[in-house]
Design a protein around this motif. Structure first.
Motif, mmCIF file in Angstrom:
data_model
loop_
_atom_site.group_PDB
_atom_site.id
_atom_site.type_symbol
_atom_site.label_atom_id
_atom_site.label_comp_id
_atom_site.label_asym_id
_atom_site.label_seq_id
_atom_site.Cartn_x
_atom_site.Cartn_y
_atom_site.Cartn_z
ATOM 1 N N TYR A 119 -43.615 50.966 -5.126
ATOM 2 C CA TYR A 119 -43.111 50.686 -6.481
ATOM 3 C C TYR A 119 -43.603 51.681 -7.533
ATOM 4 O O TYR A 119 -43.412 51.469 -8.718
ATOM 5 C CB TYR A 119 -43.446 49.247 -6.906
ATOM 6 C CG TYR A 119 -44.898 48.869 -6.755
ATOM 7 C CD1 TYR A 119 -45.841 49.219 -7.711
ATOM 8 C CD2 TYR A 119 -45.322 48.154 -5.643
ATOM 9 C CE1 TYR A 119 -47.160 48.878 -7.574
ATOM 10 C CE2 TYR A 119 -46.650 47.800 -5.490
ATOM 11 C CZ TYR A 119 -47.564 48.160 -6.467
ATOM 12 O OH TYR A 119 -48.883 47.809 -6.327
ATOM 13 N N LEU A 120 -44.240 52.748 -7.059
ATOM 14 C CA LEU A 120 -44.680 53.793 -7.986
ATOM 15 C C LEU A 120 -43.860 55.047 -7.738
ATOM 16 O O LEU A 120 -43.611 55.410 -6.579
ATOM 17 C CB LEU A 120 -46.167 54.103 -7.785
ATOM 18 C CG LEU A 120 -47.158 52.952 -7.982
ATOM 19 C CD1 LEU A 120 -48.593 53.456 -7.764
ATOM 20 C CD2 LEU A 120 -47.027 52.333 -9.358
ATOM 21 N N TYR B 89 -38.821 57.425 -6.756
ATOM 22 C CA TYR B 89 -39.579 56.489 -5.930
ATOM 23 C C TYR B 89 -39.623 57.029 -4.504
ATOM 24 O O TYR B 89 -38.724 57.801 -4.107
ATOM 25 C CB TYR B 89 -38.931 55.103 -5.942
ATOM 26 C CG TYR B 89 -39.134 54.380 -7.251
ATOM 27 C CD1 TYR B 89 -40.331 53.733 -7.518
ATOM 28 C CD2 TYR B 89 -38.132 54.354 -8.216
ATOM 29 C CE1 TYR B 89 -40.534 53.080 -8.732
ATOM 30 C CE2 TYR B 89 -38.328 53.698 -9.431
ATOM 31 C CZ TYR B 89 -39.534 53.067 -9.682
ATOM 32 O OH TYR B 89 -39.742 52.437 -10.869
ATOM 33 N N LEU C 17 -46.817 47.093 -12.937
ATOM 34 C CA LEU C 17 -45.738 47.726 -12.167
ATOM 35 C C LEU C 17 -45.430 46.923 -10.905
ATOM 36 O O LEU C 17 -44.270 46.774 -10.527
ATOM 37 C CB LEU C 17 -46.130 49.168 -11.801
ATOM 38 C CG LEU C 17 -46.131 50.144 -12.987
ATOM 39 C CD1 LEU C 17 -46.824 51.445 -12.618
ATOM 40 C CD2 LEU C 17 -44.713 50.426 -13.462
ATOM 41 N N GLU C 18 -46.479 46.384 -10.305
ATOM 42 C CA GLU C 18 -46.261 45.586 -9.090
ATOM 43 C C GLU C 18 -45.509 44.299 -9.416
ATOM 44 O O GLU C 18 -44.599 43.884 -8.699
ATOM 45 C CB GLU C 18 -47.622 45.255 -8.452
ATOM 46 C CG GLU C 18 -47.548 44.720 -7.037
ATOM 47 C CD GLU C 18 -47.397 43.223 -6.940
ATOM 48 O OE1 GLU C 18 -46.759 42.756 -5.989
ATOM 49 O OE2 GLU C 18 -47.910 42.498 -7.815
ATOM 50 N N HIS D 219 -41.969 45.058 -9.944
ATOM 51 C CA HIS D 219 -41.311 45.488 -8.699
ATOM 52 C C HIS D 219 -40.819 44.288 -7.899
ATOM 53 O O HIS D 219 -39.779 44.341 -7.254
ATOM 54 C CB HIS D 219 -42.317 46.289 -7.865
ATOM 55 C CG HIS D 219 -41.803 46.687 -6.518
ATOM 56 N ND1 HIS D 219 -40.766 47.578 -6.365
ATOM 57 C CD2 HIS D 219 -42.187 46.307 -5.268
ATOM 58 C CE1 HIS D 219 -40.532 47.730 -5.061
ATOM 59 N NE2 HIS D 219 -41.373 46.971 -4.377
ATOM 60 N N ARG D 220 -41.571 43.199 -7.970
ATOM 61 C CA ARG D 220 -41.205 42.006 -7.186
ATOM 62 C C ARG D 220 -40.822 40.881 -8.138
ATOM 63 O O ARG D 220 -41.499 39.858 -8.234
ATOM 64 C CB ARG D 220 -42.380 41.604 -6.289
ATOM 65 C CG ARG D 220 -42.731 42.682 -5.271
ATOM 66 C CD ARG D 220 -43.879 42.276 -4.374
ATOM 67 N NE ARG D 220 -44.054 43.224 -3.295
ATOM 68 C CZ ARG D 220 -45.023 44.147 -3.254
ATOM 69 N NH1 ARG D 220 -45.882 44.233 -4.248
ATOM 70 N NH2 ARG D 220 -45.119 44.976 -2.229
ATOM 71 N N LYS D 221 -39.704 41.107 -8.829
ATOM 72 C CA LYS D 221 -39.316 40.178 -9.912
ATOM 73 C C LYS D 221 -39.015 38.773 -9.386
ATOM 74 O O LYS D 221 -39.401 37.779 -9.997
ATOM 75 C CB LYS D 221 -38.092 40.722 -10.646
ATOM 76 C CG LYS D 221 -38.384 41.947 -11.499
ATOM 77 C CD LYS D 221 -37.209 42.269 -12.400
ATOM 78 C CE LYS D 221 -37.347 43.638 -13.025
ATOM 79 N NZ LYS D 221 -36.966 44.747 -12.138
ATOM 80 N N ARG E 92 -48.756 42.637 0.607
ATOM 81 C CA ARG E 92 -49.256 43.898 0.041
ATOM 82 C C ARG E 92 -50.424 44.488 0.824
ATOM 83 O O ARG E 92 -51.096 45.392 0.331
ATOM 84 C CB ARG E 92 -49.706 43.651 -1.400
ATOM 85 C CG ARG E 92 -48.589 43.254 -2.317
ATOM 86 C CD ARG E 92 -49.130 42.921 -3.686
ATOM 87 N NE ARG E 92 -49.786 44.055 -4.297
ATOM 88 C CZ ARG E 92 -50.585 43.973 -5.367
ATOM 89 N NH1 ARG E 92 -50.831 42.814 -5.905
ATOM 90 N NH2 ARG E 92 -51.143 45.054 -5.877
ATOM 91 N N GLU F 112 -50.355 48.307 0.957
ATOM 92 C CA GLU F 112 -50.697 49.061 -0.259
ATOM 93 C C GLU F 112 -52.145 48.826 -0.673
ATOM 94 O O GLU F 112 -52.785 49.729 -1.229
ATOM 95 C CB GLU F 112 -49.725 48.728 -1.395
ATOM 96 C CG GLU F 112 -49.940 47.369 -2.004
ATOM 97 C CD GLU F 112 -48.861 46.997 -2.986
ATOM 98 O OE1 GLU F 112 -47.689 46.977 -2.583
ATOM 99 O OE2 GLU F 112 -49.213 46.710 -4.132
#
Lengths: 222, 406
Positions: free
Chosen positions: A99-100, A140, B9-10, B13-15, B309, B312
């Protein structure tokens, strides 16, 4: 000598109780500025050895020294500090945060040492430009080709101005042309910046880029 | 780039998962806020209704019997009338109206009656006795639960504001209670002889079913002279706000009038206190349930999030993030979720209270601003508590194991 391994053994306990020896009495030394390839068949302990050199894994017995400082008995925070300050990683699957964007992926690594956001951005952009991705900074990972993703990973590996880059099968997911591009880039970093490169590979062609080879078989140096 | 940016941001990203994670907090907080809003306004409604029952504090001289609140002033010892002034000048809040009285048993013919001296302007019509007597004059202004928009729901009209005092009572006028009039065969416009003094019967009071039906009311100062106890009274009836009573009004009054007995209609105050206690207990029970359910939901969401996650988190650890930074990252996410969940939950709960309060509980509910910080804080606490274990597990992730899985 930047890294030294003395009689390293690594054992895992399988859930059925069996003890698996990943590395057995491995001793080796890596000189500063050397390009070293760790080769061997699958399951020979190459990645285990690489993770140990990078402070991601502790040996069951034996000693590891980085610039004379012991890593084998360092605490978790000390190992995090070691990785943050000295090591860059390039993995087979690129290990980018999905996501970055490319710039942010590099900035994350820069942010560990540089708190000023403006400077973080500046450094990240410079590094991406250096690996030829000036026009892909706001992409991305999924919007980039495999070769471009690996370049982002290399740019991120350079974020802390490392003395060592550890590369685990960096060309494993790339076609031969892209693979040679990445290998050339690593070689360039080695020769021009003097960064010590330790690369795990099972590709004989990739191993040709290295100054030194460590061949592993069944967890032992051959 | 910092931890906050990364977390933000994370989250973006996972709305979809963000929405599901937030829902647990939003609904939990909404339930608490909704119940609390209705509870607070219910308490106010009960307080106003109880206050509207009329005088509820009785100041008696030391030694007076308080076995029966309603007859305690009859034949009680006396104390100076200027005690009324002491209370008035003390600026005590929650004291609405003071009615000094002097009550004595008198004999008329062969029958015993209670002669009660009153100051007409101070008698409040909230007393059942005066409500239907048609003797109301000027309006009496109440000091508590005033009808301002701030603290007074529109549908909770304070009846005291429409109360009026008895217009006038001349020195030789009297009002005769329903039963007393019956015994005396008295009629309006007639005369009555009390202790050798002729009184004009201005009004026969309607039946109330209380001790007041047997009383004869005359002007306080006339009664004092008649009985030879000038400037003395046997009781002061006070209309006190129930909330003020429960907050210690009686003890403040005892400090001002140390040589008196101050009593109250116990049931009224205890009803108010019991109501408040019950409402608070219900809120507390819901709060505990929500804490548990919300905490578990958030914990579940965070555990799933950590699991998703792992890779990451492994990457962050690989490039040099410490365990404490990973831990902080997860807890920061919990704080952000709690913050927004608290705000949205408070809005939703308030809306539910405002819309459903009048329909379900017959109580007009208005937004309570103080619930907003409370909601945010509660939501953050729920979220952080629920996330402690998943965050700990995330911090324990070993980067090499994730890298080897790839």
């Amino acid at each position: 000598m930047i890294l030294q391994l003395q009689n390293i053994t690594k054992q895992y306990c399988h859930r059925n109780g069996a003890v698996i020896k990943a590395l057995s009495d491995v001793s080796a030394s890596i000189e500063k500025g050397q390009f070293t390839a760790i080769t061997g068949p699958s399951g020979s302990g190459k990645s285990t050895l690489l993770f140990m050199l990078g402070g991601l894994l502790r040996p069951s017995s034996g000693s590891i020294f980085f610039n004379g400082q012991p890593l084998h008995n360092a605490g978790d925070n000390a190992l995090s500090e070691f990785r943050k300050n000295n090591v860059g990683y390039v993995m087979q699957n690129f290990s980018l945060v999905p996501y970055l964007i490319a710039e942010e992926n590099v900035m994350v690594a820069v942010s560990l040492l540089q708190k000023d956001k403006k400077k973080q951005k500046e450094i990240a952009r410079g590094l991406l430009a250096a690996v030829g991705l000036s026009d892909r900074m706001d992409h991305y990972p999924k919007e980039l080709s495999s070769g471009q993703q690996q370049r982002v990973a290399i740019a991120r590996a350079l974020a802390n101005n490392p003395s060592i880059i550890l590369a685990d099968e960096p060309t494993g997911n790339l076609d031969p042309l892209l693979a040679s591009e990445i290998l050339n880039l690593l070689k360039e970093l080695n020769t021009e910046r003097g960064i010590t490169i330790i690369m795990v590979t099972h590709s004989p062609e990739a191993a040709l880029y290295a100054d030194k080879k460590i061949l592993l078989k069944d967890g032992c140096v051959v | 780039m910092n931890l906050f940016n990364l977390v933000w941001l994370e989250l973006l990203h996972r709305k979809a998962r963000l929405v599901s994670g937030l829902m647990a907090i939003i609904l939990g907080i909404a339930v608490i806020v909704g119940i609390r809003s209705v509870t607070i306004f219910s308490e106010k409604a009960v307080a106003v209704k109880l206050d509207n029952l009329g005088a509820n504090i009785l100041v008696l001289p030391q030694g007076a019997s308080t076995d029966d609140y309603y007859t305690a002033d009859i034949d009680a010892p006396t104390f100076p009338e200027n005690y009324v002034e002491r209370i008035v000048t003390s600026n005590l809040s929650g004291v609405d109206n003071l009615s000094p009285k002097l009550s004595r048993r008198v004999k008329i013919g062969n029958e015993n009656f209670v002669l009660t001296g009153i100051l007409p302007a101070n008698e409040i019509t909230a007393k059942p006795l005066w409500q239907t007597s048609g003797l109301m004059g000027a309006e009496l202004k109440a000091s508590c639960a005033t009808a301002t928009s701030e603290n007074h729901p529109s549908e909770l009209k304070d009846e005291r504001l429409t109360r009026k005092v008895i217009d006038s009572l001349d020195a030789l006028d009297c009002y005769v209670g329903f039963m007393a009039a019956k015994k005396l065969a008295a009629a309006e416009g007639g005369k009555i002889n009390i202790e050798n003094k002729e009184f004009n019967i201005v009004k026969i009071l309607p039946e109330t079913g209380t001790i007041d039906d047997g009383r004869i009311f005359a002007h306080l100062h006339t009664v004092q002279k008649l009985l030879g106890i000038e400037n003395q009274i046997s009781a002061i009836e006070i209309m006190g706000c129930c909330n003020a009573i429960s907050e210690g009004l009686l003890s403040k009054m005892r400090n001002i009038l140390p040589d008196t007995r101050i009593t109250t209609i116990g049931q009224i105050v205890s009803t108010q206190l019991e109501t408040n206690k019950m409402m608070n207990k219900i809120s507390l029970i819901f709060l505990i349930i929500i804490l548990l359910v919300g905490g578990i939901s958030i914990g579940n969401y965070m555990a799933a999030n950590v699991n998703e996650r792992k890779r990451e988190i492994g990457i962050y650890r690989m490039i040099g993030f410490s365990r404490s930074e990973i831990y902080s990252m997860l807890l920061l996410k919990a704080v952000i979720l709690g913050f927004f969940g608290g705000i949205l939950g408070c809005i939703l709960g308030t809306l539910a209270g405002v819309i459903l309060g009048p329909q379900l509980a017959g109580i007009a509910v208005q937004p309570i601003i103080i619930l907003l910080p409370f909601s945010i804080l509660s939501a953050i606490i729920i979220s952080v508590l629920g996330s402690l274990v998943p965050a700990y597990l995330a911090a324990k992730i070993e980067p090499y194991s994730i890298m080897q899985e790839e």
